[in-house]
Design a protein around this motif. Structure first.
Motif, mmCIF file in Angstrom:
data_model
loop_
_atom_site.group_PDB
_atom_site.id
_atom_site.type_symbol
_atom_site.label_atom_id
_atom_site.label_comp_id
_atom_site.label_asym_id
_atom_site.label_seq_id
_atom_site.Cartn_x
_atom_site.Cartn_y
_atom_site.Cartn_z
ATOM 1 N N ALA A 1 -30.331 -40.963 -6.122
ATOM 2 C CA ALA A 1 -29.822 -42.327 -5.975
ATOM 3 C C ALA A 1 -28.447 -42.297 -5.311
ATOM 4 C CB ALA A 1 -29.740 -43.021 -7.322
ATOM 5 N N SER A 2 -28.153 -43.321 -4.541
ATOM 6 C CA SER A 2 -26.869 -43.417 -3.847
ATOM 7 C C SER A 2 -25.868 -44.162 -4.720
ATOM 8 C CB SER A 2 -27.032 -44.145 -2.511
ATOM 9 O OG SER A 2 -25.772 -44.486 -1.973
ATOM 10 N N MET A 3 -24.770 -43.492 -5.042
ATOM 11 C CA MET A 3 -23.726 -44.121 -5.843
ATOM 12 C C MET A 3 -23.089 -45.280 -5.068
ATOM 13 S SD MET A 3 -20.562 -42.280 -7.864
ATOM 14 C CE MET A 3 -21.637 -41.062 -8.611
ATOM 15 N N GLU A 4 -22.937 -45.094 -3.750
ATOM 16 C CA GLU A 4 -22.333 -46.143 -2.926
ATOM 17 C C GLU A 4 -23.223 -47.384 -2.878
ATOM 18 O OE1 GLU A 4 -22.753 -43.032 -2.025
ATOM 19 O OE2 GLU A 4 -20.696 -42.258 -1.963
ATOM 20 N N ALA A 5 -24.538 -47.160 -2.747
ATOM 21 C CA ALA A 5 -25.463 -48.293 -2.697
ATOM 22 C C ALA A 5 -25.472 -49.045 -4.023
ATOM 23 C CB ALA A 5 -26.869 -47.801 -2.345
ATOM 24 N N PHE B 1 -12.662 -55.803 -22.610
ATOM 25 C CA PHE B 1 -11.996 -55.041 -23.667
ATOM 26 C C PHE B 1 -12.513 -53.616 -23.826
ATOM 27 C CE2 PHE B 1 -15.752 -56.742 -25.568
ATOM 28 C CZ PHE B 1 -16.145 -55.834 -26.544
ATOM 29 N N LEU B 2 -13.473 -53.185 -23.030
ATOM 30 C CA LEU B 2 -13.956 -51.812 -23.168
ATOM 31 C C LEU B 2 -14.258 -51.235 -21.789
ATOM 32 C CD1 LEU B 2 -17.660 -51.620 -24.381
ATOM 33 C CD2 LEU B 2 -16.678 -53.628 -23.330
ATOM 34 N N SER B 3 -14.398 -49.928 -21.724
ATOM 35 C CA SER B 3 -14.728 -49.278 -20.452
ATOM 36 C C SER B 3 -16.123 -48.689 -20.527
ATOM 37 C CB SER B 3 -13.700 -48.198 -20.118
ATOM 38 O OG SER B 3 -13.640 -47.228 -21.141
ATOM 39 N N MET B 4 -16.680 -48.364 -19.365
ATOM 40 C CA MET B 4 -18.048 -47.847 -19.287
ATOM 41 C C MET B 4 -18.136 -46.763 -18.222
ATOM 42 S SD MET B 4 -20.061 -51.492 -19.323
ATOM 43 C CE MET B 4 -19.401 -52.814 -20.338
ATOM 44 N N MET B 5 -19.053 -45.822 -18.465
ATOM 45 C CA MET B 5 -19.328 -44.774 -17.492
ATOM 46 C C MET B 5 -20.831 -44.646 -17.338
ATOM 47 S SD MET B 5 -16.396 -41.939 -18.237
ATOM 48 C CE MET B 5 -16.419 -41.435 -16.523
ATOM 49 N N VAL B 6 -21.246 -44.298 -16.128
ATOM 50 C CA VAL B 6 -22.678 -44.198 -15.840
ATOM 51 C C VAL B 6 -22.994 -42.847 -15.210
ATOM 52 C CG1 VAL B 6 -22.931 -46.682 -15.493
ATOM 53 C CG2 VAL B 6 -22.477 -45.208 -13.531
ATOM 54 N N GLU B 7 -24.258 -42.469 -15.350
ATOM 55 C CA GLU B 7 -24.820 -41.335 -14.606
ATOM 56 C C GLU B 7 -25.957 -41.884 -13.758
ATOM 57 O OE1 GLU B 7 -27.478 -37.284 -15.306
ATOM 58 O OE2 GLU B 7 -26.449 -38.218 -17.014
ATOM 59 N N VAL B 8 -25.858 -41.706 -12.459
ATOM 60 C CA VAL B 8 -26.917 -42.217 -11.580
ATOM 61 C C VAL B 8 -28.046 -41.188 -11.520
ATOM 62 C CG1 VAL B 8 -25.285 -43.567 -10.223
ATOM 63 C CG2 VAL B 8 -25.872 -41.270 -9.476
ATOM 64 N N ARG B 9 -29.234 -41.664 -11.194
ATOM 65 C CA ARG B 9 -30.398 -40.779 -11.123
ATOM 66 C C ARG B 9 -30.298 -39.848 -9.919
ATOM 67 N NH1 ARG B 9 -34.066 -42.073 -14.813
ATOM 68 N NH2 ARG B 9 -34.025 -44.175 -15.700
ATOM 69 N N GLU B 10 -31.009 -38.704 -10.020
ATOM 70 C CA GLU B 10 -31.052 -37.761 -8.904
ATOM 71 C C GLU B 10 -31.588 -38.465 -7.662
ATOM 72 O OE1 GLU B 10 -32.241 -37.421 -11.858
ATOM 73 O OE2 GLU B 10 -31.791 -35.463 -12.742
ATOM 74 N N PHE C 1 -17.437 -52.105 -9.199
ATOM 75 C CA PHE C 1 -17.734 -50.979 -8.313
ATOM 76 C C PHE C 1 -17.679 -49.693 -9.130
ATOM 77 C CE2 PHE C 1 -13.173 -51.127 -8.356
ATOM 78 C CZ PHE C 1 -12.734 -49.809 -8.183
ATOM 79 N N LEU C 2 -18.209 -48.627 -8.567
ATOM 80 C CA LEU C 2 -18.217 -47.327 -9.226
ATOM 81 C C LEU C 2 -17.182 -46.418 -8.580
ATOM 82 C CD1 LEU C 2 -22.063 -46.653 -9.525
ATOM 83 C CD2 LEU C 2 -20.561 -47.734 -11.198
ATOM 84 N N GLN C 3 -16.383 -45.782 -9.409
ATOM 85 C CA GLN C 3 -15.488 -44.738 -8.908
ATOM 86 C C GLN C 3 -15.991 -43.403 -9.426
ATOM 87 O OE1 GLN C 3 -11.443 -44.539 -10.371
ATOM 88 N NE2 GLN C 3 -10.723 -43.488 -8.531
ATOM 89 N N PRO C 4 -16.303 -42.458 -8.534
ATOM 90 C CA PRO C 4 -16.806 -41.159 -8.995
ATOM 91 C C PRO C 4 -15.844 -40.509 -9.988
ATOM 92 C CG PRO C 4 -17.057 -41.365 -6.614
ATOM 93 C CD PRO C 4 -16.244 -42.547 -7.070
ATOM 94 N N LEU C 5 -16.392 -39.879 -11.014
ATOM 95 C CA LEU C 5 -15.568 -39.198 -12.004
ATOM 96 C C LEU C 5 -14.695 -38.129 -11.349
ATOM 97 C CD1 LEU C 5 -14.832 -38.619 -14.975
ATOM 98 C CD2 LEU C 5 -16.790 -37.051 -15.055
ATOM 99 N N ALA C 6 -15.216 -37.510 -10.285
ATOM 100 C CA ALA C 6 -14.462 -36.462 -9.594
ATOM 101 C C ALA C 6 -13.171 -36.988 -8.984
ATOM 102 C CB ALA C 6 -15.332 -35.827 -8.510
ATOM 103 N N GLN D 1 -21.809 -30.383 -15.429
ATOM 104 C CA GLN D 1 -22.881 -29.900 -14.553
ATOM 105 C C GLN D 1 -23.294 -30.932 -13.504
ATOM 106 O OE1 GLN D 1 -26.032 -28.586 -17.133
ATOM 107 N NE2 GLN D 1 -24.866 -26.825 -17.918
ATOM 108 N N ASN D 2 -23.266 -32.202 -13.874
ATOM 109 C CA ASN D 2 -23.707 -33.246 -12.941
ATOM 110 C C ASN D 2 -22.537 -34.128 -12.505
ATOM 111 O OD1 ASN D 2 -23.374 -34.181 -15.501
ATOM 112 N ND2 ASN D 2 -25.225 -35.438 -15.555
ATOM 113 N N ILE D 3 -21.399 -33.499 -12.227
ATOM 114 C CA ILE D 3 -20.183 -34.221 -11.881
ATOM 115 C C ILE D 3 -20.390 -35.158 -10.696
ATOM 116 C CG2 ILE D 3 -19.426 -32.247 -10.489
ATOM 117 C CD1 ILE D 3 -17.099 -34.688 -12.305
ATOM 118 N N ASP D 4 -21.251 -34.775 -9.754
ATOM 119 C CA ASP D 4 -21.446 -35.588 -8.546
ATOM 120 C C ASP D 4 -22.231 -36.868 -8.821
ATOM 121 O OD1 ASP D 4 -23.613 -33.860 -9.116
ATOM 122 O OD2 ASP D 4 -24.443 -34.197 -7.122
ATOM 123 N N ARG D 5 -22.801 -37.011 -10.042
ATOM 124 C CA ARG D 5 -23.580 -38.210 -10.364
ATOM 125 C C ARG D 5 -22.949 -39.042 -11.479
ATOM 126 N NH1 ARG D 5 -28.218 -37.139 -12.511
ATOM 127 N NH2 ARG D 5 -28.146 -34.885 -12.700
#
Length: 790
Positions: free
Chosen positions: A229-233, A218-227, A255-260, A52-56
């Motif tokens: 908020a700029s992922m690029e910033a 040794f591990l990976s991480m994923m984040v959800e940014v707040r409504e 850096f962040l790479q969008p899940l999409a 549902q929140n793929i863009d974040r």
């Protein structure tokens, strides 16, 4: 009026059954493969769009500089998690992800091997994976909990209503099922069958130590940014985090790479995204359009070639008051009717071909008539095909002047003839280019397969050591040797086909000042006997040997590492790893354990049995692998009761590295064959029509003494010239395209001139064979009948 146009169109189809069949077959095949490629592209572009929140949502990645090369990785140090969670308000949720591996799950007598990973509680809140029983908000709060997929729950308990049940993980830990989720859809970047809380792993002393180590990735991480908020910033803000926190670390940027973008844009080079699978999406999308275009060209060619026969029809219609737009509508109606019949044929072909094409990598795609957007898309293909195929003939035929048409003075001008020839050339440009691409792709694949892997992969089996196998390793090893089917057994920290560890911290006499931080070696931690089992090829020195007590502080380099170290005679020289001093005792050939199309990576080996968790079993030479497996299976199952017998042949594991290129090669071959077949369908019809037009000329020539070969040359030479022109155009186009494609590989072939010669000669021979059938048929007709023809 529409009913009238359809009736006339149907009559014309029946009056010209041969040409109609050619058009319908060509358009049907073209549309079928355009639809199949469209379905595949649709599936590939749908990855993770169900969240549902793929863009974040984004994966945290890191740019690095090691061995003088810019690289990009997903492996991160543990402190990044706490820093993002506590210090960056733009981060709404964050989860750690362990690497997905197979584990044993037991419930009573049921035991299964399932792929699982450890995540944080936010995982099920971030991602839209439907939970069918249990509470997604709290399911991962308890360290001793586990979440199963529906199929895993059924395999263990027989149904999915299992919340509250207890199972045993790896025959070591009892965990309670707190939720059951739907099986993951095929268009997900994740591939797990159960989840455990990351807090469960934090009991491990290793994990505790890493909480303050900024250099242990040794591990990976994923984040959800707040409504809002700029992922690029945020990506810019977190970039220098690691270097700020640890002054000894340089050239590492988060850096962040969008899940999409993860599925289609996974490739990076020199810290820049260079695409990835999106290249194949575009490539086969273009090829699918070209195959359909070739079929449309056939329709145009045959329709304009028959223009003289339809001239009187056009003249009479115009003479009785028919307007041009009505004629255009009539001819477009004919093409749309042809396209509609071809469309029905294409749907039948799609249903027949989809199962067969799974072997070509086109898996997980289905034509679902209940999907409105899918049905609308394929209907649009049908409509567009009919309009494209019929547009030029419609406007061309409707432009005839009535008086000339009725007097039979319509002759195709130079423009129409040139256009038709241009269409034929275009068809063969595409066909020749596809043949060239196919040959080069298969050459590149073979180039990678023939590359030295640095060990002997034949009759070599890999088994991951469970805790039970690890603890009983020496007994297991001896029991395997006692079967009489096993030549040797060894173990290491990673398989021969991949690398689990890459370390910096190496220095040596004469090393550059930044060696400790800037130079990274793949590290393989072994036990005695590994080199013999793998049959590594030594260039200098010797393998580890228990007879030498000093081998516990020795190290073996591969050629790439020896080149970086730079010792003229490395045997006996010292290398320091942080505070440990290691003596070089051997240099092996490079082992190809990663991408077969990249340069060999520098690698080192040293002894530490406590960290060697992958077992290699070498069957005796010449032994039937099935008999070898039958001999070792009881031994493994006896010592590893919690696990089903799970193994991998090393050569088959290595072959998986070519899956993407194999798929590209197979599909290119299919499309090349299709392009040639459809082109030759049109050529066949065109040759038949030209032979029909020149019936009297052929008869006169035969009366005057022309031989069959002269008649054959008369009808074939024009097509030969067109194919030669197509060769001259296709050669630079294919050379440019394939040079660009090969540039993505470090280890690649050069393009040979003979590839273009073979492709051109093949197309020429096929074209000649197609035309020759009609030419010989025309040459065999009795001249008396030819001269009587109207």
């Amino acid at each position: 009026m529409l009913k009238y146009h359809l009736k006339v169109a149907w009559r014309n189809l029946l009056q010209n059954k041969g040409l109609s069949a050619i058009n319908i077959l060509g358009l049907g095949i073209g549309m079928a493969f355009a639809i199949i490629i469209g379905l595949w592209i649709r599936f590939e572009m749908s990855f993770d769009t169900f969240h549902q929140n793929i863009d974040r949502l984004a994966v945290v990645r890191k740019h690095t500089m090691f061995n003088g090369e810019k690289g990009t990785q997903t492996g991160l140090p543990m402190p990044v998690y706490y820093e993002l969670k506590e210090q960056y308000p733009a981060v709404k949720r964050i989860t750690r992800l362990d690497w997905i591996n197979a584990h044993s799950l037991m419930s009573g007598e049921n035991k299964v091997s399932k792929r699982g990973t450890s995540v944080d509680p936010d995982f099920l809140r971030m991602f839209t994976f439907p939970v069918i029983s249990g509470n997604a908000e709290t399911a991962l709060n308890d360290p001793n909990s586990i979440v199963l997929t529906r199929s895993a729950a059924r395999a263990l308990f027989g149904n999915e209503n299992v919340v509250g049940q207890t199972l045993r993980l790896d025959n070591q830990h009892d965990l309670q099922v707190t939720a059951v989720m739907e099986d993951l859809p095929k268009n997900s970047n994740f591939d797990f069958e159960f989840l455990t809380p990351y807090s469960f792993k934090e009991k491990d002393p290793f994990i505790q130590r890493t909480k303050t180590q900024w250099g242990n990735n040794f591990l990976s991480m994923m984040v959800e940014v707040r409504e809002g908020a700029s992922m690029e910033a945020l990506s810019t803000l977190i970039g220098p985090m690691i270097m700020r926190k640890d002054s000894t670390i340089r050239n590492q940027h988060l850096f962040l790479q969008p899940l999409a973008d993860m599925h289609l844009y996974e490739a990076f080079k020199d810290w820049k995204n260079v695409g990835g699978k999106i290249k194949y999406i575009r490539l086969f999308g273009i090829i699918g359009v070209f195959v359909l275009l070739i079929a449309c060209i056939n329709f145009m060619n045959l329709a304009t070639a028959r223009s003289e026969k339809r001239a009187r029809e056009v003249g009479i219609r115009k003479a009785v008051g028919c307007r041009r737009r009505e004629l255009v509508a009539q001819f477009l109606c004919e093409s749309l009717l042809t396209a509609s019949i071809a469309f029905v044929l294409s749907l039948l072909l799609v249903q027949l071909l989809l199962p067969a094409l799974e072997d070509f990598g086109l898996t997980n795609i289905r034509f679902d008539v209940r999907d409105a957007s899918m049905v609308g898309g394929v209907l649009a293909v049908c409509l567009l095909t009919g309009l494209i195929a019929g547009s030029y003939p419609a406007f061309y035929l409707s432009s005839f002047i009535p008086l000339k048409a009725l007097k039979g003075r319509i002759r195709q001008g130079a423009g129409a003839t040139l256009f038709r020839k241009g269409l034929v050339v275009s068809q063969f440009v595409i066909s020749i280019s596809l043949i060239v691409c196919t040959i080069i792709v298969f050459q590149q694949i073979q180039h990678g397969r023939e590359r030295s892997v640095g060990y002997d992969p034949d009759n070599l089996i890999r088994i991951d050591l469970s805790a039970d196998l690890f603890n009983r390793y020496e007994t297991v090893k001896q029991d395997l040797l006692n079967t009489g089917a096993v030549a040797s057994v060894g173990r290491a920290s990673s398989p021969l086909t991949s690398s689990y560890n890459s370390w910096n911290g190496f220095t040596w006499e004469g090393a550059p000042p930044d060696a400790h931080e800037g130079i990274v070696f793949d590290v393989v931690i072994t036990d005695f006997g590994f080199e013999n089992t793998a049959r590594l090829k030594f260039k200098q020195g010797r393998p580890f040997d228990p007879a030498y007590k000093t081998d516990s502080t020795s190290i073996i380099l591969n050629e790439a590492a020896a080149k970086i170290v730079g010792f003229k005679d490395p045997i006996g020289k010292k290398i320091r790893l942080d505070d440990d001093v290691l003596t070089i005792i051997g240099v092996t050939e490079n082992v190809l354990n990663r991408d077969p199309f990249r340069a060999y990576l520098p690698s080192v080996m040293f002894i530490n049995p406590g960290r060697a968790t992958v077992m290699l079993i070498r069957l005796k030479d010449g032994l039937d692998p099935a008999k070898g497996l039958a001999a070792i299976q009881p031994v493994i199952e006896r010592h590893n009761p919690a696990y089903p017998f799970d193994y991998e042949f090393v050569d088959q594991e290595f072959a998986k590295k070519f899956e993407t290129e194999n798929q590209a090669g197979k599909l290119a071959a299919v499309f090349a064959g299709l392009a040639i077949f459809i082109s030759c369908l049109g050529l066949f019809g065109l040759a038949a029509f030209m032979a029909e037009r020149r019936t009297k000329e052929i008869g006169i020539r035969k009366v005057l003494g022309a031989s069959m070969s002269q008649v054959w040359i008369l009808l074939s030479k024009e097509f030969v010239l067109l194919v030669l022109i197509a060769c001259s155009i296709a050669t630079p186009l294919a050379l440019w395209f394939m040079s660009d494609w090969l540039a993505q590989y470090e280890y690649r072939i050069g393009i040979s001139w003979w590839v273009f010669l073979v492709a051109g000669a093949l197309c020429l021979l096929i074209a000649l064979a197609t035309v020759s059938f009609q030419a010989v048929k025309a040459a065999l007709v009795n001249p008396v009948k030819s001269l009587k023809a109207e």
